[in-house]
Design a protein around this motif. Structure first.
Motif, PDB file in Angstrom:
ATOM      1  N   ILE A  90      19.454 -53.285 -33.278  1.00  0.00           N
ATOM      2  CA  ILE A  90      20.554 -53.066 -32.331  1.00  0.00           C
ATOM      3  C   ILE A  90      20.199 -51.794 -31.581  1.00  0.00           C
ATOM      4  N   LEU A 107      27.941 -53.737 -35.149  1.00  0.00           N
ATOM      5  CA  LEU A 107      28.009 -53.069 -33.847  1.00  0.00           C
ATOM      6  C   LEU A 107      28.811 -51.776 -33.949  1.00  0.00           C
ATOM      7  N   PRO A 160      28.701 -47.765 -30.351  1.00  0.00           N
ATOM      8  CA  PRO A 160      28.476 -47.912 -28.910  1.00  0.00           C
ATOM      9  C   PRO A 160      29.094 -46.744 -28.143  1.00  0.00           C
ATOM     10  N   PHE A 185      27.385 -56.594 -25.009  1.00  0.00           N
ATOM     11  CA  PHE A 185      26.172 -56.658 -25.819  1.00  0.00           C
ATOM     12  C   PHE A 185      25.465 -57.958 -25.468  1.00  0.00           C
ATOM     13  N   THR A 210      25.063 -62.783 -23.024  1.00  0.00           N
ATOM     14  CA  THR A 210      25.837 -61.548 -22.922  1.00  0.00           C
ATOM     15  C   THR A 210      27.313 -61.812 -23.157  1.00  0.00           C
ATOM     16  N   LEU A 270      32.023 -56.500 -25.700  1.00  0.00           N
ATOM     17  CA  LEU A 270      32.027 -55.916 -27.050  1.00  0.00           C
ATOM     18  C   LEU A 270      33.207 -56.411 -27.891  1.00  0.00           C
ATOM     19  N   ILE A 278      19.524 -57.232 -30.402  1.00  0.00           N
ATOM     20  CA  ILE A 278      20.841 -57.060 -29.795  1.00  0.00           C
ATOM     21  C   ILE A 278      20.762 -55.804 -28.939  1.00  0.00           C
ATOM     22  N   VAL A 324      22.974 -53.318 -26.505  1.00  0.00           N
ATOM     23  CA  VAL A 324      24.304 -52.910 -26.087  1.00  0.00           C
ATOM     24  C   VAL A 324      24.190 -52.253 -24.724  1.00  0.00           C
TER      25      VAL A 324
END
Length: 166
Positions: A7, A94, A99, A106, A117, A120, A163, A165
């Motif tokens: 991530i 996440l 974030p 994300f 996409t 969040l 992933i 963000v």
């Protein structure tokens, strides 16, 4: 095939996910029951308190010895782990990556560089299936992406490699 999922992007902590250890995670969801009307989502803390209360009551009533059914209960759990399909919710991972305040989406990136996409806020509705009938998803994994509403249960997103963000 890579079995970890990084991530990265607009996060405070770039982290990696290892789906091979999620079988031991208490947050795992049994998919054999999840997409049926029998499934009831539980609050983790409430479930923990309930388990501890039952354990405490058992110790008070029976002493610190284990009940005669403990072996069969453990065997049942082991058999279930070896034959069931499991998933985890994406949101806690996440959240752990933290974030940035300006991050809004994300993106799931697959092996073929396909990109999916989502906002969040949708992370709570996304499941990462990591086990099918007790076996890891080595061929087209490491995870399959399912939606909680079951709309893509027959055609999940496969081969997720990263992933991002944003």
């Amino acid at each position: 095939m890579e079995l970890i999922i990084p991530i990265t992007g607009n996060v405070k902590h770039a982290i990696t996910l290892d789906p091979t250890v999620w079988i031991f995670d208490d947050r795992r969801i049994d998919l054999d029951v999840f997409f049926t009307e029998e499934f009831v989502e539980k609050d983790e803390m409430e479930e923990y308190k309930e388990k501890m209360g039952k354990h405490w009551s058992r110790e008070i009533m029976e002493g610190a010895t284990y009940p005669p059914t403990i072996r069969s209960e453990k065997r049942y759990e082991k058999d279930k782990m070896l034959t069931s399909s499991f998933a985890v919710v994406l949101q806690p991972f996440l959240r752990n990556a933290v974030p940035s305040a300006n991050a809004t989406t994300f993106t799931l990136i697959t092996k073929d560089n396909e990109k999916y996409t989502y906002p969040l806020a949708e992370a709570a509705n996304i499941l990462f299936k990591f086990s099918h009938e007790g076996k890891p998803l080595r061929e087209d994994g490491p995870v399959h992406v399912l939606f909680k509403d079951g709309s893509n249960q027959d055609s999940p997103i496969r081969h997720v490699q990263a992933i991002q963000v944003d």
